[in-house]
Write a protein that holds these residues in place. Structure first.
Motif, mmCIF file in Angstrom:
data_model
loop_
_atom_site.group_PDB
_atom_site.id
_atom_site.type_symbol
_atom_site.label_atom_id
_atom_site.label_comp_id
_atom_site.label_asym_id
_atom_site.label_seq_id
_atom_site.Cartn_x
_atom_site.Cartn_y
_atom_site.Cartn_z
ATOM 1 N N VAL A 152 0.861 -1.235 0.156
ATOM 2 C CA VAL A 152 0.023 0.023 0.036
ATOM 3 C C VAL A 152 0.881 1.177 -0.039
ATOM 4 O O VAL A 152 0.523 2.205 -0.763
ATOM 5 N N TRP A 153 1.856 1.289 0.605
ATOM 6 C CA TRP A 153 2.661 2.399 0.840
ATOM 7 C C TRP A 153 3.980 2.588 0.773
ATOM 8 O O TRP A 153 4.749 3.480 0.763
ATOM 9 N N HIS A 154 4.594 1.357 0.333
ATOM 10 C CA HIS A 154 6.088 1.272 -0.014
ATOM 11 C C HIS A 154 6.620 2.480 -0.936
ATOM 12 O O HIS A 154 6.038 2.630 -2.218
ATOM 13 N N GLY A 155 7.284 3.204 -0.533
ATOM 14 C CA GLY A 155 7.961 4.394 -1.230
ATOM 15 C C GLY A 155 6.947 5.645 -1.625
ATOM 16 O O GLY A 155 7.185 6.416 -2.558
ATOM 17 N N LYS A 156 5.862 5.620 -1.042
ATOM 18 C CA LYS A 156 4.692 6.876 -1.023
ATOM 19 C C LYS A 156 4.650 7.587 0.041
ATOM 20 O O LYS A 156 5.340 7.478 1.056
ATOM 21 N N ILE A 157 3.935 8.533 -0.196
ATOM 22 C CA ILE A 157 3.563 9.645 0.746
ATOM 23 C C ILE A 157 2.060 9.817 0.690
ATOM 24 O O ILE A 157 1.485 8.770 -0.358
ATOM 25 N N PHE A 158 1.237 10.330 1.292
ATOM 26 C CA PHE A 158 -0.155 10.456 1.438
ATOM 27 C C PHE A 158 -0.717 11.977 1.324
ATOM 28 O O PHE A 158 -0.641 12.537 2.207
ATOM 29 N N ILE A 159 -1.067 12.265 0.180
ATOM 30 C CA ILE A 159 -1.674 13.765 -0.079
ATOM 31 C C ILE A 159 -2.972 13.229 -0.847
ATOM 32 O O ILE A 159 -3.172 13.144 -2.145
ATOM 33 N N ASN A 160 -4.222 13.190 0.051
ATOM 34 C CA ASN A 160 -5.548 12.689 -0.406
ATOM 35 C C ASN A 160 -5.442 11.344 -0.799
ATOM 36 O O ASN A 160 -6.581 10.665 -0.516
ATOM 37 N N GLU A 161 -4.456 10.647 -1.249
ATOM 38 C CA GLU A 161 -4.090 9.377 -1.309
ATOM 39 C C GLU A 161 -2.664 8.953 -1.527
ATOM 40 O O GLU A 161 -1.909 9.769 -1.550
ATOM 41 N N TRP A 162 -2.803 7.551 -1.587
ATOM 42 C CA TRP A 162 -1.225 7.091 -1.726
ATOM 43 C C TRP A 162 -0.370 7.458 -2.785
ATOM 44 O O TRP A 162 -1.008 7.121 -4.125
ATOM 45 N N THR A 163 0.591 8.305 -2.905
ATOM 46 C CA THR A 163 1.099 8.715 -4.281
ATOM 47 C C THR A 163 2.621 8.699 -4.218
ATOM 48 O O THR A 163 3.110 8.868 -3.088
ATOM 49 N N ASP A 164 3.307 8.713 -5.333
ATOM 50 C CA ASP A 164 4.868 8.995 -5.114
ATOM 51 C C ASP A 164 5.082 10.568 -4.706
ATOM 52 O O ASP A 164 4.379 11.625 -5.170
ATOM 53 N N ILE A 218 9.008 20.243 -1.377
ATOM 54 C CA ILE A 218 8.509 21.399 -1.177
ATOM 55 C C ILE A 218 7.040 21.576 -1.865
ATOM 56 O O ILE A 218 5.991 22.061 -1.091
ATOM 57 N N GLU A 219 6.946 21.307 -3.250
ATOM 58 C CA GLU A 219 5.814 21.554 -3.889
ATOM 59 C C GLU A 219 4.641 20.483 -3.619
ATOM 60 O O GLU A 219 3.444 20.957 -3.368
ATOM 61 N N ASP A 220 5.076 19.512 -2.989
ATOM 62 C CA ASP A 220 4.218 18.621 -2.215
ATOM 63 C C ASP A 220 3.551 18.907 -1.089
ATOM 64 O O ASP A 220 2.289 18.979 -0.974
ATOM 65 N N VAL A 221 4.525 19.638 -0.197
ATOM 66 C CA VAL A 221 3.598 20.347 0.953
ATOM 67 C C VAL A 221 2.635 21.363 0.483
ATOM 68 O O VAL A 221 1.633 21.438 1.149
ATOM 69 N N ALA A 222 3.175 22.206 -0.418
ATOM 70 C CA ALA A 222 2.087 23.072 -0.704
ATOM 71 C C ALA A 222 0.895 22.743 -1.305
ATOM 72 O O ALA A 222 -0.197 23.148 -1.158
ATOM 73 N N ARG A 223 0.937 21.551 -2.117
ATOM 74 C CA ARG A 223 -0.203 20.738 -2.564
ATOM 75 C C ARG A 223 -1.112 20.343 -1.457
ATOM 76 O O ARG A 223 -2.387 20.363 -1.399
ATOM 77 N N GLY A 226 -8.311 14.314 2.429
ATOM 78 C CA GLY A 226 -7.601 15.708 2.336
ATOM 79 C C GLY A 226 -7.627 16.105 3.899
ATOM 80 O O GLY A 226 -6.837 17.148 4.126
ATOM 81 N N LEU A 227 -8.107 15.446 4.860
ATOM 82 C CA LEU A 227 -7.973 16.095 6.410
ATOM 83 C C LEU A 227 -6.748 15.586 6.914
ATOM 84 O O LEU A 227 -6.386 16.339 8.050
ATOM 85 N N LEU A 228 -6.134 14.701 6.549
ATOM 86 C CA LEU A 228 -4.691 14.248 7.228
ATOM 87 C C LEU A 228 -3.782 13.980 5.848
ATOM 88 O O LEU A 228 -3.868 12.918 5.294
ATOM 89 N N GLN A 229 -2.880 14.881 5.664
ATOM 90 C CA GLN A 229 -1.846 14.735 4.749
ATOM 91 C C GLN A 229 -0.484 14.350 5.375
ATOM 92 O O GLN A 229 -0.268 15.014 6.626
#
Length: 485
Positions: free
Chosen positions: A8-20, A45-50, A202-205
């Motif tokens: 599910v999460w290997h190598g991912k972050i979570f911005i609305n969903e699991w993503t690179d 840094i762009e991921d944080v802004a998003r 969206g509530l927990l990034q």
């Protein structure tokens, strides 16, 4: 499939969903064996802004949800922590170097944090005020908006969830930035739990990364408050940035906590309590007993008993059932611990036990013959080191206890009447009489004075409601008021 299946999460972050993540990947390393357990994703840094912008959009709708809906999500999260406790404990042991009991404490407290937070949505959210005008006047609590939570490596689950849960319960969204050494225990676990609990997207990034990402989640324009737990040096930087940007900063920082052993205290029990306070989780706890202040009459017997405890605590792989002392989190921290011990000896201290390491494992250490200026007495070590100094009367004990930049936790062992006299005169966010310094409960206020933080900011319904909301004044009349213009 389990909660933390790496697929599910290997190598991912979570911005609305699991993503690179734009920051690439980094290995998850087990400190006891140097084995790679998985890959973690890092944000850019762009991921944080998003993530921050998305959190702000989601929060506006979340704040309008019925309180029972928000409470339900928190209750389900607590139940999931209990349901998946064994799986989560495995990761905490492997990733943080924790023994089974410490890992179990984290999952237990995490569940309780969610259960406690589930009561927040239905608490009274303000008060009715008197008014000299012909109107109703109210003070009501409103969510802050987006809250950034920055958590450390030592108790990664507890020190994340204790801010994440009340923030969500009071109608906020959260940007979570765990320590990069414990991204699974302090980040992925929470993202998966709340995903399964039905928290709206969206509530927990989750934006893992290093110092640049920590700065980004503080500076993001949508963020209204930062809940930071970590070193005093890093906390000062967070506080300075928040001050400049007019954001609320809740800072839970370091400690150099005193264990005061009074005349007549039972030495065996006192040494047992003190060993727990100094050596639990290798001393890598902000509440660790970092200074032992012991009455002359019991000093010799006490240091002998404490050294005997230190020499006989099993050190090794934390997944082995008999282990009590696991590894230091990484080589940098190991070098710091050993460096302070060796500098202390160079300044005149005597090692009664420990003072050595094998691989990542540092032996529980007892230091005597210290002066108040000795580095081991002054600085937070964050390792299994117990510096001991003697005192002759209460005035001296109080003076020694207060002679520090920190003010987080104090334990006082012995006569309760004498302990009460000390408790009224020492500067500390927490005082435990006939207990050691390490203690935490989800419903109890937690915070430090002086360089240990900016006061109580976590724990209990009243504190959490104040921490994660702000007060709005609202007035109301039956019809438009007359004015002289």
């Amino acid at each position: 499939m389990g909660l933390l299946d790496t697929a599910v999460w290997h190598g991912k972050i979570f911005i609305n969903e699991w993503t690179d993540g734009g920051g690439g990947t980094s290995p998850v390393i087990e400190p006891a064996t140097s084995q790679q357990l998985a890959d973690q994703g890092f944000a850019s840094i762009e991921d944080v802004a998003r993530a921050s912008a998305a959190a702000a959009r989601a929060q506006a709708e979340w704040a309008l949800r019925p309180p029972e809906e928000r409470a339900g999500v928190l209750r389900r999260a607590g139940q999931l922590f209990e349901q998946y406790a064994e799986e989560i404990r495995w990761w905490i042991q492997r990733e943080t170097g924790a023994i089974a009991a410490k890992a179990g404490l984290e999952t237990h407290v995490a569940a309780n944090e969610c259960f406690e937070a589930s009561a927040l949505p239905t608490l009274a959210q303000g008060e009715v005020l008197s008014s000299n005008d012909d109107r109703w006047s109210f003070a009501r609590r409103r969510p802050l908006g987006v809250v950034s939570v920055i958590a450390p490596f030592n108790f990664p689950l507890i020190l994340s969830i204790r801010a994440v849960a009340p923030a969500l319960a009071t109608g906020n969204a959260v940007l979570l930035k765990p320590d990069p050494r414990t991204t699974v225990s302090g980040g992925y676990v929470l993202a998966r739990i709340f995903e399964e609990a039905g928290l709206p997207a969206g509530l927990l990034q989750l934006t893992p990364g290093g110092g640049d990402i920590g700065a980004a989640v503080v500076e993001a324009p949508e963020v209204k408050m930062v809940a930071f737990t970590g070193s005093t040096a890093a906390g000062r930087k967070v506080g300075e940035t928040c001050s400049r940007l007019l954001k609320r900063a809740h800072l839970e920082l370091g400690g150099k906590n005193a264990m005061i052993v009074l005349e007549g205290a039972g030495v065996d029990k006192a040494a047992s309590a003190a060993a727990f306070g100094s050596f639990l989780h290798q001393g890598q706890i902000c509440m660790t007993a970092g200074r032992h202040i012991v009455h002359d009459s019991v000093y010799d017997e006490y240091v002998s008993a404490l050294a005997d405890k230190a020499k006989n605590l099993p050190v090794g792989d934390p997944t082995d059932a008999g282990t009590v002392i696991g590894p230091i989190i990484d080589e940098k921290q190991l070098a710091r611990v050993d460096g302070i011990v060796q500098d202390a000896v160079a300044q005149g201290a005597t090692i009664l036990a420990g003072g050595e390491h094998s691989g990542p494992f540092y032996s529980p250490t007892v230091l005597t013959n210290l002066t108040p200026e000795n580095i081991a007495w002054r600085e937070e070590i964050f390792g299994p080191v117990a510096p001991v100094m003697r005192f002759s009367d209460l005035e001296e004990a109080i003076s020694l206890a207060n002679d520090t930049d920190y003010g987080l936790s104090i334990g006082i062992l012995g006569d309760v009447g004498e302990a009460m006299k000390i408790a009224d005169r020492v500067v500390s966010g927490k005082i435990h009489i006939n207990e050691q310094t390490v203690s935490d409960e989800a419903h109890a206020p937690f915070g430090g004075f002086k360089s240990s933080g900016n006061g109580t900011r976590i724990g209990g319904a009243t504190v959490n409601l104040e921490a994660f909301t702000e007060i709005q004044w609202l007035t109301m009349r039956p019809e438009i008021a007359p004015y002289p213009f």
